[in-house]
Design a protein around this motif. Structure first.
Motif, PDB file in Angstrom:
ATOM      1  N   LYS A 180      35.062  39.937  46.733  1.00  0.00           N
ATOM      2  CA  LYS A 180      33.798  40.711  46.020  1.00  0.00           C
ATOM      3  C   LYS A 180      33.813  42.689  46.214  1.00  0.00           C
ATOM      4  N   ASP A 181      34.593  42.749  47.209  1.00  0.00           N
ATOM      5  CA  ASP A 181      34.935  44.647  46.671  1.00  0.00           C
ATOM      6  C   ASP A 181      35.800  44.356  46.039  1.00  0.00           C
ATOM      7  N   PHE A 182      36.215  43.705  45.443  1.00  0.00           N
ATOM      8  CA  PHE A 182      37.524  44.517  44.292  1.00  0.00           C
ATOM      9  C   PHE A 182      36.558  44.057  42.701  1.00  0.00           C
TER      10      PHE A 182
ATOM     11  N   SER B  88      34.183  45.024  40.811  1.00  0.00           N
ATOM     12  CA  SER B  88      33.969  45.829  40.171  1.00  0.00           C
ATOM     13  C   SER B  88      35.433  46.533  39.095  1.00  0.00           C
ATOM     14  N   ILE B  89      36.715  46.080  39.641  1.00  0.00           N
ATOM     15  CA  ILE B  89      38.068  46.677  39.280  1.00  0.00           C
ATOM     16  C   ILE B  89      38.653  45.698  38.346  1.00  0.00           C
ATOM     17  N   MET B  90      38.073  44.474  38.189  1.00  0.00           N
ATOM     18  CA  MET B  90      38.978  43.539  37.800  1.00  0.00           C
ATOM     19  C   MET B  90      37.591  41.719  37.148  1.00  0.00           C
ATOM     20  N   SER B  91      38.457  41.036  36.365  1.00  0.00           N
ATOM     21  CA  SER B  91      38.079  39.895  35.969  1.00  0.00           C
ATOM     22  C   SER B  91      37.890  38.763  36.907  1.00  0.00           C
ATOM     23  N   VAL B  92      37.146  37.919  37.449  1.00  0.00           N
ATOM     24  CA  VAL B  92      37.826  36.973  38.031  1.00  0.00           C
ATOM     25  C   VAL B  92      37.266  35.871  37.363  1.00  0.00           C
ATOM     26  N   GLU B  93      38.203  34.908  37.240  1.00  0.00           N
ATOM     27  CA  GLU B  93      38.485  33.128  36.625  1.00  0.00           C
ATOM     28  C   GLU B  93      38.309  32.393  37.790  1.00  0.00           C
TER      29      GLU B  93
END
Length: 171
Positions: A100-102, A104-109
């Protein structure tokens, strides 16, 4: 036409697709945490897509009668399916707490496969166009690994991208 190809190459350089195999174990959550710290960070200017891959075991083959001659009721089969999806949701929720803290700098699938873990992971890595596969090590001993086989060993030998097997430090 040449500029379109150059744009595609540039896009590929800017986006990294990282598949992390997750399961119920602490080892897989540690591998996810390691991945975020070491492969995805603010210092890394490459945009990353984190793909969480969970593999459900294949459903057991049901005969209308079990070994004792009892009929399998639909509610038993349904309860087993529900349990499988509850497990998927639980693992993905634990993973979300880690990343969750990351976010903002990546997309998640999030992807879910069903079958033998080593085959599903290898197939998904190929199909998803992964640049790297990250897995946790369960650190089985010689005999257990000989009996069960090692999913990470199999994947390291069969996928085309680099594989990182993360060992959790002993407490």
């Amino acid at each position: 036409m040449g500029s379109l190809m150059e744009e595609e190459v540039e896009k590929m350089r800017k986006e990294k697709r990282i598949v992390v195999a997750v399961d119920e174990s602490e080892e897989s959550m540690y591998a996810l945490s390691w991945c975020l710290t070491n492969l995805v960070s603010d210092a890394n200017k490459t945009k990353s897509t984190l793909i969480l891959l969970y593999v459900k075991p294949p459903p057991p083959l049901y005969n209308s009668l079990d070994a004792a001659g009892y009929l399998f009721a639909n509610d038993v089969v349904g309860a087993m399916e529900k349990y499988g999806w509850d497990l998927v949701n639980s693992v993905m929720a634990r993973a979300e707490a880690v990343y969750k803290d990351f976010s903002s700098i990546m997309s998640v699938e999030k992807k879910v496969g069903t079958g033998d873990a080593k085959d599903v992971i290898c197939g998904a890595v190929e199909k998803l166009g992964a640049d790297i596969l990250v897995m946790g090590s369960h650190d089985y001993g010689f005999f257990k690994r000989a009996l069960l086989g090692s999913v990470s060993d199999h994947c390291a030998k069969h996928v085309k991208c680099p594989v990182v097997v993360v060992k959790r430090p002993r407490d």
